[in-house]
Enzyme design. Structure first.
Site, mmCIF file in Angstrom:
data_model
loop_
_atom_site.group_PDB
_atom_site.id
_atom_site.type_symbol
_atom_site.label_atom_id
_atom_site.label_comp_id
_atom_site.label_asym_id
_atom_site.label_seq_id
_atom_site.Cartn_x
_atom_site.Cartn_y
_atom_site.Cartn_z
ATOM 1 N N ASN A 231 -36.356 -31.133 19.326
ATOM 2 C CA ASN A 231 -36.810 -30.080 20.229
ATOM 3 C C ASN A 231 -35.579 -29.504 20.932
ATOM 4 O OD1 ASN A 231 -36.250 -31.659 22.599
ATOM 5 N ND2 ASN A 231 -38.253 -32.637 22.432
ATOM 6 N N GLU A 234 -33.546 -31.944 23.205
ATOM 7 C CA GLU A 234 -32.841 -32.948 22.389
ATOM 8 C C GLU A 234 -31.618 -32.318 21.726
ATOM 9 O OE1 GLU A 234 -36.609 -35.756 20.906
ATOM 10 O OE2 GLU A 234 -36.016 -34.000 19.749
ATOM 11 N N ASP A 304 -44.367 -35.894 15.504
ATOM 12 C CA ASP A 304 -44.628 -36.687 14.290
ATOM 13 C C ASP A 304 -45.458 -35.873 13.296
ATOM 14 O OD1 ASP A 304 -43.413 -38.739 15.684
ATOM 15 O OD2 ASP A 304 -45.277 -39.732 16.235
#
Length: 356
Positions: A231, A234, A304
């Site tokens: 993201n 991150e 995920d």
């Protein structure tokens, strides 16, 4: 890659403006027609696994033994966590998840094994290390209020012996897989050595290697992968850039994505940006894909779902942009639910048909 006037293609002005992808009836039809082709695609996933356990009930009194609430248990729920959630998303969308990870020789592993079977995920590639506990998080809750969380885990890298077994398992089975995902939750399964070895194995066998990274590691930790999916926050940490310096930079997303391509050597970067959708870097090209979430209850596990759907889309023949569109729809389904819950095919179809 074409040379630019500066001889540094990353600095070329032509590459700094993202193209906005539109999702009209034609794209929706393409995605709906593609869903049957996800069936049977084999995705090899390497990463930390865990058990998410919920103990739910009501508190009506304080314990006579100590000044603590007494939970009267009404319900218990167990779910697949960490990389196992990626695996169950692959399975729920019709793919075959080959999950390579390490568990202990304990109750947590037994409970996980049962859940794998229930969710159509194979246990065949799991490695048992008696020196480690199985990662297990038990949340004790009164209605929606957390009373306590109990963690069973050892957050350190695998022993040399366990890591060697992990790499050997990947090498032995990679030929069967359509692509490989490294799913890093920083619990110890993914080390720099694992990334290097798996990258070399994938190159040798001609398999695409994707990574869902962890912000604990620098971008260079993932050097050798083909695609990286962080993201935005991150990505900033992975590149070592400064949030404050970027704050007022109108070109910050492009700058971060380009820096990540450079540091990791990954040709493709998929930057997920919540309500702002995704920005996709593929070689020189930059595309933006909108998000389709109608209601957001819980973003747990949405990343995920994205990597699972993205991988299945790519190996079934969709372009990266169309795979990201499909992944965005799948994420839109799961953020409307609570906890780590996979996206099911009927829900995905309905969502593509009805989301605007």
């Amino acid at each position: 890659m074409a040379a630019s006037a500066t001889n540094d293609p990353w600095e070329d002005e032509k590459m700094t403006t993202p193209v906005k992808a539109t999702v009209g009836p034609q794209e929706k039809e393409l995605l709906l027609n593609q869903i049957p082709f996800l069936k049977g695609k084999k995705i090899l996933i390497i990463g930390d696994v865990g058990l998410d356990e919920y103990v739910l009930g009501q508190v009506r009194r304080i314990s006579p033994e100590a000044p603590v609430p007494v939970l009267e248990v009404e319900e218990e729920d167990m779910r697949l966590g960490l990389s196992a959630n990626v695996a169950q998303n692959v399975a729920s969308l019709g793919g075959e998840a080959m999950l390579v990870s390490v568990v202990g020789d304990d109750t947590g592993a037994n409970l996980l094994k049962d859940l794998f079977a229930k969710n159509g995920v194979s246990w065949d590639y799991m490695i048992v290390d008696k020196a480690r506990p199985t990662t297990r998080k038990t949340r004790v809750m009164a209605k929606h209020h957390h009373l306590v969380r109990v963690d069973y885990e050892l957050r350190k890298y695998l022993s040399a012996e366990a890591e060697a077994r992990l790499i050997e398992t990947v090498e032995k089975n990679v030929a069967k897989a359509d692509c490989v995902i490294i799913e890093d939750y920083a619990k110890g399964v993914i080390s720099r050595n694992v990334v290097e070895k798996v990258s070399a194995i994938c190159k040798k066998h001609g398999k695409k290697l994707m990574v869902d990274p962890h912000r604990n590691n620098p971008g260079s930790f993932y050097a050798g992968v083909d695609l990286i999916k962080p993201n935005y926050d991150e990505a900033v940490v992975l590149t070592g850039l400064d949030f404050d310096d970027l704050r007022d930079n109108p070109n910050k997303v492009v700058e971060v994505g380009r820096a990540l391509q450079k540091i990791t050597g990954a040709k493709e970067v998929v930057l997920t940006r919540g309500k702002d959708g995704m920005t996709i870097f593929s070689g020189d090209e930059i595309m933006e894909v909108p998000t389709y979430a109608r209601k957001v209850f819980d973003v747990t596990g949405a990343g995920d779902t994205v990597i699972a759907t993205l991988s299945l889309g790519l190996v079934s023949g969709l372009s990266l942009v169309h795979s990201c569109m499909l992944a965005n729809y799948a994420a839109g389904v799961v953020v409307g639910k609570v906890g780590c819950v996979p996206c099911e095919i009927p829900e995905l179809k309905e969502y593509i048909q009805t989301a605007h």
